[in-house]
Design a protein around this motif. Structure first.
Motif, mmCIF file in Angstrom:
data_model
loop_
_atom_site.group_PDB
_atom_site.id
_atom_site.type_symbol
_atom_site.label_atom_id
_atom_site.label_comp_id
_atom_site.label_asym_id
_atom_site.label_seq_id
_atom_site.Cartn_x
_atom_site.Cartn_y
_atom_site.Cartn_z
ATOM 1 N N THR A 42 0.828 -1.207 0.000
ATOM 2 C CA THR A 42 0.000 0.000 0.000
ATOM 3 C C THR A 42 0.864 1.259 0.000
ATOM 4 O O THR A 42 0.538 2.244 -0.662
ATOM 5 N N GLN B 283 -0.425 8.993 4.517
ATOM 6 C CA GLN B 283 0.763 9.057 3.636
ATOM 7 C C GLN B 283 0.485 9.972 2.444
ATOM 8 O O GLN B 283 1.333 10.787 2.057
ATOM 9 N N SER C 210 -3.915 -1.869 5.447
ATOM 10 C CA SER C 210 -3.639 -0.462 5.725
ATOM 11 C C SER C 210 -4.748 0.429 5.165
ATOM 12 O O SER C 210 -5.133 0.296 4.005
ATOM 13 N N LYS D 83 -6.682 -4.132 -1.501
ATOM 14 C CA LYS D 83 -7.544 -4.243 -0.316
ATOM 15 C C LYS D 83 -8.484 -5.430 -0.457
ATOM 16 O O LYS D 83 -8.648 -6.215 0.463
HETATM 17 O O1 M6R Z 1 4.674 -0.895 7.059
HETATM 18 P P1 M6R Z 1 4.823 -0.671 5.573
HETATM 19 O O2 M6R Z 1 4.040 0.485 5.097
HETATM 20 O O3 M6R Z 1 6.265 -0.598 5.152
HETATM 21 O O4 M6R Z 1 4.204 -1.964 4.918
HETATM 22 C C1 M6R Z 1 4.209 -2.157 3.536
HETATM 23 C C2 M6R Z 1 3.280 -3.289 3.140
HETATM 24 O O5 M6R Z 1 3.684 -4.498 3.743
HETATM 25 C C3 M6R Z 1 1.838 -2.999 3.515
HETATM 26 O O6 M6R Z 1 1.382 -1.801 2.962
HETATM 27 C C4 M6R Z 1 0.905 -4.135 3.059
HETATM 28 O O7 M6R Z 1 0.827 -4.168 1.663
HETATM 29 C C5 M6R Z 1 -0.479 -3.977 3.701
HETATM 30 N N1 M6R Z 1 -0.954 -5.235 4.207
HETATM 31 C C6 M6R Z 1 -1.497 -3.383 2.763
HETATM 32 O O8 M6R Z 1 -2.771 -3.333 3.289
#
Ligand code: M6R
Length: 367
Positions: free
Chosen positions: A60, A165, A158, A244
């Motif tokens: 994300t 962000q 997320s 998502k």
């Molecule tokens: O903590 P981070 O933003 O570095 O994590 C990145 C990805 O692992 C995270 O966005 C993942 O794709 C989520 N599960 C999305 O919902």
């Protein structure tokens, strides 16, 4: 601790009017059209001299980075590249002290992102962190940065961290554009005002669209595949909508640039395939509408995220998810909200563990 909500994910979606506000509060003075981003000031010289900016992230956060590429190039007229941290770290990228890297991470602990940054720093690049968790590894490694202030995100998918962000990246682009003189004072004020209106507009979506979104979730919970299509600033939102849905409902979903669909994915379209378009009022609107007609002609089931008052998409789509009108650079912040809710309610309909989907961890600290 879920504050009366059934799941953390729903609580976090509903927190967004507040978290979006928190991510610009204290940084944005709408009256004076003034923007303060002290982390950016700290590396101002490096940024102004940089020939390109490289954004490194995963999942994300990478989608937020992709949107930022469009924003920064548009507003600041500087080259931006967006990289999957897992690829970037192993590619022996060409980097030196003239490069600025923006790292985007909710947790600040994602192993691939962290190692990619360590490598970049060894080569002399400057790292700017956009991180949610205060004091996390990436936050500590960065030369400068700006926290997203979304508060703890518990749901594995997320949501509020993503919109925070986007806000911080929008502030970054606006501030850099101001420093570079690549945005007019009028345009700057317009964008700052549009950003300031977002918390209330998100509130409007949460208050007015829930029943409709639940209905669409019930209707399509049995689908085997989904396609999410958008153009321009809403292409990253199409990717995010698909991610998502995959995470929460285990339904296969793909996000695509709406026009690119003709180069392959259109073969998937039949009377069973839900196709979710982001068709908000922006310069791409007419083009998106013609992409919708192409799907309709092949009997795809059209769902569209549209701006309030839309009359054209209405005649094409079976279901409309309405969001308030906003500036094209800001409106992705609104368009993503119904998509978060759609995957949430499909997951609930399927009685899945939406807060802890199978096989996923909140932060991926192994490579
Ligand atoms: O903590 P981070 O933003 O570095 O994590 C990145 C990805 O692992 C995270 O966005 C993942 O794709 C989520 N599960 C999305 O919902």
């Amino acid at each position: 601790e879920k504050g009366g909500y059934e799941h953390f994910m729903l609580k976090e979606i509903f927190e967004q009017p507040q978290t979006i506000y928190d991510s610009f509060r204290g940084r944005l003075d709408v009256e004076q059209a003034r923007l303060t981003l002290s982390g950016l000031d700290a590396i101002q010289d490096k940024l102004l001299a940089a020939r390109r900016i490289i954004i490194v992230a995963c999942g994300t956060s990478w989608h937020a980075g992709l949107l930022a590429e469009y924003l920064i190039e548009e507003l600041c007229r500087v080259n931006v590249e967006v990289e999957y941290a897992s690829e970037f770290r192993y590619r022996n990228p060409i980097l030196d002290e003239n490069d600025v890297i923006i790292a985007v991470s909710q947790s600040g602990e994602t192993a691939d992102t962290l190692v990619a940054l360590e490598n970049a720093k060894k080569k002399g690049a400057t790292v700017f962190g956009i991180v949610n968790v205060v004091g996390s590894s990436i936050a500590r490694l960065a030369d400068a940065g700006a926290y997203t202030h979304a508060g703890p995100e518990i749901g594995v998918a997320s949501t509020k961290a993503f919109t925070a962000q986007l806000v911080v990246l929008q502030l970054f682009a606006l501030k850099l554009a101001q420093l570079k003189g690549t945005v007019s004072p009028e345009r700057f004020t317009e964008l700052v005002k549009a950003l300031h209106a977002v918390p209330e507009q998100v509130e409007w979506i949460l208050n007015n669209q829930l029943d409709r979104i639940k209905e669409v979730a019930r209707k399509y919970r049995g689908a085997r595949d989904f396609l999410f299509l958008g153009r321009g600033y809403n292409f990253p939102i199409a990717l995010e909508g698909a991610l998502k849905l995959k995470e929460i409902s285990y339904i296969h979903a793909e996000g695509y640039p709406a026009a690119e669909m003709k180069h392959g994915p259109i073969a998937l379209v039949d009377e069973h395939l839900p196709v979710v378009f982001i068709a908000t009022k922006d310069p791409f609107y007419e083009k998106v509408v013609s992409n919708m007609q192409e799907i309709k002609a092949r009997k795809g089931r059209l769902v569209a995220v549209v701006s309030e008052g839309d009359k054209v998409a209405e005649t094409l789509a079976e279901d409309l998810l309405v969001v308030p009108q906003s500036d094209e650079l800001i409106s992705p912040l609104l368009a993503v909200i119904p998509l978060q809710l759609l995957s949430y309610y499909i997951g609930v309909e399927l009685q899945l563990d939406v807060d802890k989907p199978r096989n996923l961890a909140k932060s991926v600290t192994v490579e």
